[in-house]
Design a protein around this motif. Structure first.
Motif, mmCIF file in Angstrom:
data_model
loop_
_atom_site.group_PDB
_atom_site.id
_atom_site.type_symbol
_atom_site.label_atom_id
_atom_site.label_comp_id
_atom_site.label_asym_id
_atom_site.label_seq_id
_atom_site.Cartn_x
_atom_site.Cartn_y
_atom_site.Cartn_z
ATOM 1 N N SER A 96 -12.935 16.975 -99.378
ATOM 2 C CA SER A 96 -11.960 17.956 -99.864
ATOM 3 C C SER A 96 -12.707 19.027 -100.630
ATOM 4 O O SER A 96 -13.578 18.715 -101.456
ATOM 5 C CB SER A 96 -10.913 17.302 -100.774
ATOM 6 O OG SER A 96 -10.081 16.433 -100.051
ATOM 7 N N GLY A 97 -12.377 20.281 -100.332
ATOM 8 C CA GLY A 97 -13.053 21.384 -101.016
ATOM 9 C C GLY A 97 -12.125 22.559 -101.211
ATOM 10 O O GLY A 97 -11.205 22.788 -100.419
ATOM 11 N N GLN A 104 -6.812 23.771 -101.357
ATOM 12 C CA GLN A 104 -7.715 22.682 -101.001
ATOM 13 C C GLN A 104 -7.656 22.431 -99.502
ATOM 14 O O GLN A 104 -6.579 22.364 -98.920
ATOM 15 C CB GLN A 104 -7.334 21.404 -101.754
ATOM 16 C CG GLN A 104 -7.674 21.422 -103.233
ATOM 17 C CD GLN A 104 -9.153 21.174 -103.494
ATOM 18 O OE1 GLN A 104 -9.826 20.446 -102.769
ATOM 19 N NE2 GLN A 104 -9.661 21.779 -104.559
ATOM 20 N N ILE A 105 -8.823 22.305 -98.903
ATOM 21 C CA ILE A 105 -8.907 21.902 -97.497
ATOM 22 C C ILE A 105 -9.404 20.458 -97.459
ATOM 23 O O ILE A 105 -10.414 20.119 -98.079
ATOM 24 C CB ILE A 105 -9.862 22.809 -96.711
ATOM 25 C CG1 ILE A 105 -9.285 24.200 -96.574
ATOM 26 C CG2 ILE A 105 -10.126 22.231 -95.330
ATOM 27 C CD1 ILE A 105 -10.154 25.138 -95.780
ATOM 28 N N HIS A 106 -8.687 19.621 -96.728
ATOM 29 C CA HIS A 106 -9.092 18.221 -96.589
ATOM 30 C C HIS A 106 -9.502 17.952 -95.148
ATOM 31 O O HIS A 106 -8.792 18.316 -94.206
ATOM 32 C CB HIS A 106 -7.960 17.277 -96.979
ATOM 33 C CG HIS A 106 -8.301 15.830 -96.769
ATOM 34 N ND1 HIS A 106 -9.109 15.134 -97.629
ATOM 35 C CD2 HIS A 106 -7.984 14.971 -95.753
ATOM 36 C CE1 HIS A 106 -9.267 13.904 -97.178
ATOM 37 N NE2 HIS A 106 -8.604 13.779 -96.046
ATOM 38 N N LEU A 107 -10.656 17.328 -94.992
ATOM 39 C CA LEU A 107 -11.150 16.901 -93.680
ATOM 40 C C LEU A 107 -11.420 15.404 -93.745
ATOM 41 O O LEU A 107 -12.132 14.937 -94.638
ATOM 42 C CB LEU A 107 -12.447 17.640 -93.325
ATOM 43 C CG LEU A 107 -12.437 19.169 -93.442
ATOM 44 C CD1 LEU A 107 -13.852 19.723 -93.232
ATOM 45 C CD2 LEU A 107 -11.473 19.779 -92.439
ATOM 46 N N ASP A 108 -10.842 14.652 -92.812
ATOM 47 C CA ASP A 108 -11.118 13.214 -92.788
ATOM 48 C C ASP A 108 -12.610 12.951 -92.671
ATOM 49 O O ASP A 108 -13.135 11.986 -93.231
ATOM 50 C CB ASP A 108 -10.375 12.547 -91.634
ATOM 51 C CG ASP A 108 -8.875 12.432 -91.897
ATOM 52 O OD1 ASP A 108 -8.465 12.553 -93.071
ATOM 53 O OD2 ASP A 108 -8.122 12.230 -90.929
ATOM 54 N N THR A 141 -11.788 18.610 -88.864
ATOM 55 C CA THR A 141 -10.460 18.931 -88.328
ATOM 56 C C THR A 141 -9.428 19.011 -89.445
ATOM 57 O O THR A 141 -9.294 18.078 -90.242
ATOM 58 C CB THR A 141 -10.018 17.869 -87.294
ATOM 59 O OG1 THR A 141 -10.954 17.861 -86.206
ATOM 60 C CG2 THR A 141 -8.625 18.195 -86.749
ATOM 61 N N ILE A 142 -8.727 20.150 -89.507
ATOM 62 C CA ILE A 142 -7.571 20.303 -90.399
ATOM 63 C C ILE A 142 -6.353 19.842 -89.612
ATOM 64 O O ILE A 142 -5.969 20.475 -88.623
ATOM 65 C CB ILE A 142 -7.396 21.767 -90.835
ATOM 66 C CG1 ILE A 142 -8.666 22.282 -91.525
ATOM 67 C CG2 ILE A 142 -6.192 21.917 -91.759
ATOM 68 C CD1 ILE A 142 -8.614 23.772 -91.868
#
Length: 263
Positions: A96-97, A104-108, A141-142
């Protein structure tokens, strides 16, 4: 008296065969020991790089689970002697960044591949010095629920169709319930993500004045301008690809020091 011949030859053969077996076993043990040492060296170097990457994640006010580093290619020791490494894979699970405006962008999973890597032995042993990747490529991937939340329009559904990002929604316009659908145009602007729906149409459009204008107004609300995310390793957004699971983002960078904590 009957004489016997050759009675001493068979024992000598057995002794010779036993010696060969012993030598073979010793060679196998030596090779096994070299493999263990080789893998230990690779594991140590992977740990050094992983620690530095974790520092960079924290410096960007981002977060992830423990970085997983895999130095490709065997044997490792020959790469050390050359100071050149064919590929290093760095995985940041649960990344997460923030972006420049606080979203916030979360990527698995942020999966990074470093190629054309050069590093002196001392840099890997001590954790100081330069471990430079000529090229870095990352993917993440979002997922669509997150992308819908970022766009901020309730009732919107997103999916991939024929390689395109498509959206649909049922809305009420001028007292009429309309089923809307459209294809998005994706682009990278100043390192950020831009989404635009410019061809939204209703499948059950009634013949009423002003309906299309209202639809165009709604389509304008589906736009998204997401500033460049704060990523480690100088990674920047390069391309966007719709997939069944979400919007796949490809990141890239060149000539990056993997050993620079807080970069």
């Amino acid at each position: 008296m009957t004489e016997e011949y050759g009675t001493d030859q068979r024992p000598r053969r057995r002794r010779g065969r036993g010696l060969l077996i012993a030598v073979g076993v010793l060679l196998l043990l030596l090779l096994a020991g070299l493999v263990v040492v080789d893998r230990w060296g690779a594991s140590y170097a992977e740990g050094v790089i992983g620690d530095k990457v974790a520092e960079q994640v924290r410096a960007r006010k981002a977060s992830s689970d423990t970085p997983e580093v895999d130095i490709k290619g065997v044997p490792f020791v020959t790469q050390v002697l050359r100071g050149e490494y064919q590929e290093i894979q760095i995985q940041l699970p649960n990344f997460s960044g923030p972006t420049g405006t606080g979203e916030q962008i979360h990527l698995d999973l942020l999966d990074i591949r470093a190629k054309d890597v050069t590093a002196p032995l001392d840099a890997l042993r001590s954790g100081t010095g330069e471990v430079v990747a000529g090229t870095l490529t990352g993917t993440g991937t979002i997922d669509y629920p997150q992308l819908i939340e970022l766009i901020g329009q309730k009732g919107l559904k997103l999916s991939e169709k024929d390689g395109n990002l498509v959206g649909s929604a049922t809305v009420t316009v001028l007292g009429q319930q309309l089923d809307l659908a459209g294809t998005a145009k994706l682009s990278v602007v100043n390192g950020g993500i831009r989404v635009r729906f410019a061809d939204v149409k209703a499948t059950n459009l009634p013949d009423l004045p002003g309906i299309q204008n209202a639809i165009d107004s709604y389509a304008g609300k589906l736009g998204l301008d997401l500033p460049a995310p704060e990523l480690p390793l100088q990674l920047k957004v390069r391309s966007l690809t719709p997939t069944p699971d979400g919007l796949q983002v490809t990141f890239g960078a060149t000539n990056v020091n993997l050993n620079a904590g807080g970069l």
